[in-house]
Enzyme design. Structure first.
Site, PDB file in Angstrom:
ATOM      1  N   GLU A   1       0.728  -1.194  -0.129  1.00  0.00           N
ATOM      2  CA  GLU A   1      -0.083  -0.036  -0.158  1.00  0.00           C
ATOM      3  C   GLU A   1       0.777   1.278   0.094  1.00  0.00           C
ATOM      4  OE1 GLU A   1      -0.054  -2.535   2.022  1.00  0.00           O
ATOM      5  OE2 GLU A   1      -2.074  -2.824   2.964  1.00  0.00           O
TER       6      GLU A   1
ATOM      7  N   CYS B   1       0.148   1.493   7.386  1.00  0.00           N
ATOM      8  CA  CYS B   1      -0.176   1.706   6.009  1.00  0.00           C
ATOM      9  C   CYS B   1      -1.506   2.401   6.090  1.00  0.00           C
ATOM     10  CB  CYS B   1      -0.687   0.597   5.207  1.00  0.00           C
ATOM     11  SG  CYS B   1       1.023  -0.343   4.637  1.00  0.00           S
TER      12      CYS B   1
END
Ligand SMILES: NC(=O)c1ccc[n+]([C@@H]2O[C@H](COP(=O)([O-])OP(=O)(O)OC[C@H]3O[C@@H](n4cnc5c(N)ncnc54)[C@H](OP(=O)(O)O)[C@@H]3O)[C@@H](O)[C@H]2O)c1
Length: 357
Positions: free
Chosen positions: A59, A91
């Site tokens: 991500e 993330c």
């Protein structure tokens, strides 16, 4: 929470295809892929896979590459994003900062420290979130789920046999290429001590381009213990090796070899305890290359999740019989392992069996 659309599922399929070659490279992190997609024209803005060694996460890499274009976009991730500090920042923070409007998640995170946290954080930041219950995403990280839920890695057994069901050690050719691919996808290769003593080909990846992907090699010591002169562990190969032995079995190994002691019986380590010791070291998927006795013991203990069966055309090419009695395919069927995929090449056939759901 809205449901996944057919386009969402197609993007998740693409994310799984992107992540699949990274299996076996992410250490104790899940294998994940992230796609940043423009929801209006359905164009891909950026994509990434978890980096080698498990960090940075997919991500963070994909959003970094998308830059300002992430604002208003949809983020597809095969696994629920992490929400706490580990070796990488969370993330979920990167997602909130990026301005992404919608996050579609293939599979919930089985790590109890992460499960559900991202959902809460994203929702409170006004990001729409969709859990797609995407089968292929779940399969991609079946080992991560097993590690957190059952304290063991995903167990694949690799068998190369000839038409007589006798075990073959392929030195080259298609069968060896297929076997090497399976080795490269695993976090560890397990073999029994007698196999480690008598097999001619050591479990090292020979296939060009994958030579650096040989995972940890694990020898399961038996009642005779392990001897560095006999069990593939005494000579320098550059590949990490460990021995798992019952608490009081004699193990003679160089200091570079980790000796893992677990409970057992009759000088043999308990198989569930052996697998638990690997899960505790972050191993998410293991490939077992058994002889007949270890194969029978694993099936008996119901510890086999998948089998990669490589069947060579022609008989009389192999060593010991893979099963003591009867046919191998019947033994796999009796253990509730069903064929799910097949691939044919000249002279060899590959069948993937998986535990029936
Ligand atoms: N791909 C291949 O071609 C391949 C792969 C493996 C083996 N082989 C061949 O198969 C033959 C050996 O067969 P095998 O049946 O003896 O080897 P195996 O099934 O690979 O392993 C048995 C070995 O693992 C040990 N072990 C430790 N924990 C165990 C447990 N819980 N359950 C069962 N075993 C455990 C056994 O200990 P004990 O000594 O106490 O019984 C024995 O040393 C050799 O000829 C070898 O070359 C071929």
């Amino acid at each position: 929470m809205s449901a996944a659309t057919p386009e969402d599922l197609r993007w998740l399929d693409a994310a799984v295809r992107l992540a699949t070659p990274a299996r076996g490279t992410t250490a104790d992190s899940p294998v994940s892929a992230a796609l940043v997609v423009n929801p209006i024209d359905q164009c891909l803005i950026a994509r990434a896979v978890t980096a080698r060694g498990g960090h940075p996460h997919a991500e963070a890499l994909a959003l970094d590459s998308a830059g300002f274009d992430a604002a208003g976009a949809t983020l597809y991730v095969t696994m629920e994003p992490c929400a706490s500090w580990g070796r990488s920042p969370p993330c979920v923070d990167a997602i909130v900062r990026s301005g992404v409007m919608r996050v579609v998640i293939g599979q919930a995170n089985a790590d109890p420290a992460q499960a559900g946290v991202a959902e809460q954080r994203l929702q409170s930041a006004g990001v729409e979130i969709v859990f797609a219950a995407h089968q292929a995403s779940a399969e991609l990280n079946a080992g991560q789920a097993l590690r957190h839920v059952h304290n063991r890695p995903f167990v694949t057994v690799a068998l190369v046999v000839d038409a007589d069901d006798t075990l073959v050690d392929p030195a080259s050719g298609t069968a060896r290429d297929w076997l090497d691919l399976e080795r490269a996808r695993a976090d560890a290769i397990i073999m029994g001590a007698s196999g480690a003593r008598t097999r001619t080909a050591t479990p090292v990846i020979a296939r060009a381009g994958l030579a650096t992907r040989t995972p940890l090699r694990v020898v399961l010591s038996g009642s005779k213990g392990v001897d560095r002169r006999l069990n593939l562990i005494g000579s320098f190969t550059g590949h990490r090796t460990a021995v798992i032995a019952q608490s009081d079995t004699a193990v003679d190994a160089p200091v570079s070899v980790e000796v893992i002691r677990v409970p057992g019986k009759g000088g043999r380590p308990d198989l569930a305890a052996a697998l638990a010791s690997l899960a505790e070291r972050g191993k998410q998927s293991v490939l077992v290359e058994p002889g007949p006795r270890l194969l029978a013991a694993l099936l008996e203990a119901d510890l086999v999740d998948a089998v990669t069966l490589i069947a060579l055309d022609g008989a009389g090419q192999g060593g010991p019989a893979a099963v003591a009695d009867g046919r191998l395919v019947d033994m796999l069927a009796a253990a509730d392992l069903e064929p799910v995929r097949e691939q044919r090449a000249p002279g060899a056939n590959l069948t993937i069996y998986r535990r029936r759901a």
